[in-house]
Motif scaffolding. Structure first.
Motif, PDB file in Angstrom:
ATOM      1  N   CYS A  22      -4.757   9.522  -2.969  1.00 39.53           N
ATOM      2  CA  CYS A  22      -5.372   9.835  -1.908  1.00 39.53           C
ATOM      3  C   CYS A  22      -6.311  10.802  -1.592  1.00 39.53           C
ATOM      4  O   CYS A  22      -5.758  12.043  -1.874  1.00 39.53           O
ATOM      5  CB  CYS A  22      -3.989   9.751  -0.716  1.00 39.53           C
ATOM      6  N   CYS A  46      -4.182  13.095   1.367  1.00 35.00           N
ATOM      7  CA  CYS A  46      -2.988  13.910   1.349  1.00 35.00           C
ATOM      8  C   CYS A  46      -2.529  14.000  -0.013  1.00 35.00           C
ATOM      9  O   CYS A  46      -1.496  14.863  -0.414  1.00 35.00           O
ATOM     10  CB  CYS A  46      -2.053  13.122   1.993  1.00 35.00           C
ATOM     11  N   CYS A  62      -3.200   4.312   0.952  1.00 29.78           N
ATOM     12  CA  CYS A  62      -2.194   5.250   0.909  1.00 29.78           C
ATOM     13  C   CYS A  62      -0.959   4.976   1.723  1.00 29.78           C
ATOM     14  O   CYS A  62      -0.946   5.190   2.983  1.00 29.78           O
ATOM     15  CB  CYS A  62      -2.826   6.537   1.201  1.00 29.78           C
ATOM     16  N   CYS A  70      -0.016   8.255   4.201  1.00 32.34           N
ATOM     17  CA  CYS A  70      -0.787   8.622   5.213  1.00 32.34           C
ATOM     18  C   CYS A  70      -1.521   7.496   5.794  1.00 32.34           C
ATOM     19  O   CYS A  70      -2.204   7.685   6.975  1.00 32.34           O
ATOM     20  CB  CYS A  70      -1.640   9.889   5.068  1.00 32.34           C
TER      21      CYS A  70
HETATM   22 ZN   LIG Z   1      -2.765   9.763   1.808  1.00 34.07          ZN
END
Ligand SMILES: [Zn+2]
Length: 269
Positions: free
Chosen positions: A115, A118, A133, A136
């Motif tokens: 990602c 994050c 992801c 998040c």
């Molecule tokens: Zn993420």
């Protein structure tokens, strides 16, 4: 004819064509004329070790998959990797475009394993071609970079330029990437002025062509000269001039939309 699809049916796994991509190179059958890609049967167990597998759709009814090779993979004797661009004119054109699609998607998958927000590992989304992801919720779609390409005419002449990047020193129509927030027409005006100091008018849509080496979409236009004298920076563009039909310089070969634009100029009479 190629028909895009996202989810394979169980029967699609049998007798599929596999477009195995490694760093812009395609796994092909040695000594095949025209060059051909291996089928599932010819790859056998090797398929299970592949990563970044994507179902592409059907080419003339035959299912097509894209994937990256297993780590430390050495092709068996009957197969070899060859650079995609070296296959222009040596592989069936429909196969080339599917290979380009494979190249774009495998590259995207490889470059988006984590990602961007994050840093967690992402997974393939189940209902569309995207990375998701789980930490998040960020969704990442395959990257497509739009670029304009434009044939500018002044009476019976066409503006052709030589880029410092072109191999072989050929002359072509102008092209450039679209900036965020920019319309295609504004991009045509900006790129032409930046590269040659020329102003244009009557910008008209011509056509489009994916250029998945690695991820462009070329959007082609024609336009008329509106003013200015040619000024080049000598770096990005190393030469530019107006050319009549009977004195065209060395121009790009075959399949590109750049060549289609030049052919359009040549044939319009
Ligand atoms: Zn993420």
């Amino acid at each position: 004819m190629f028909k895009s699809a996202f989810k394979p049916s169980p029967i699609d796994r049998e007798n599929a064509l596999w477009f195995i991509i490694n760093g812009g190179r395609l796994l092909v059958r040695k000594n095949s004329h025209p060059v051909s890609v291996p089928t599932a049967g010819q790859l056998a167990d090797f398929i299970s070790g592949c990563g970044h597998t994507q179902f592409l759709g059907h080419l003339d009814g035959q299912p097509c998959f894209a994937a990256g090779p297993p780590k430390d993979f050495q092709p068996v004797d009957a197969l070899e990797f060859r650079g995609l661009k070296s296959l222009f004119g040596r592989i069936d054109e429909n196969h080339l475009w599917v290979a380009g699609r494979a190249n774009q998607l495998v590259r995207w998958s490889r470059h988006h394993s984590y990602c961007g927000k994050c840093g967690q590992r992402v997974v393939d989304k189940k209902d569309e071609r995207a990375k998701y992801c789980p930490a998040c919720g960020l969704v990442n779609y395959p990257r497509i970079s739009p670029a304009i390409i434009v044939a500018i005419t002044k009476a019976d002449k066409i503006l052709l330029a030589r880029s410092g990047r072109f191999p072989g020193g050929f002359f072509s129509v102008l092209a450039g990437f679209v900036e965020p927030g920019e319309s295609l027409e504004a991009c045509v005006e900006r790129e032409v002025f930046e590269e040659t100091g020329i102003l244009v008018k009557n910008i008209r849509y011509f056509g489009s062509q994916p250029w998945p080496f690695p991820d462009s979409l070329m959007v082609a236009f024609t336009a008329d000269y509106a003013g200015g004298d040619i000024q080049i920076d000598g770096h990005e563009i190393v030469a530019a001039d107006w050319y009549p039909r009977d004195k065209l310089p060395n121009i790009p070969p075959g399949i590109s939309i750049a060549r289609q634009l030049i052919d359009w100029f040549f044939e319009r009479g």
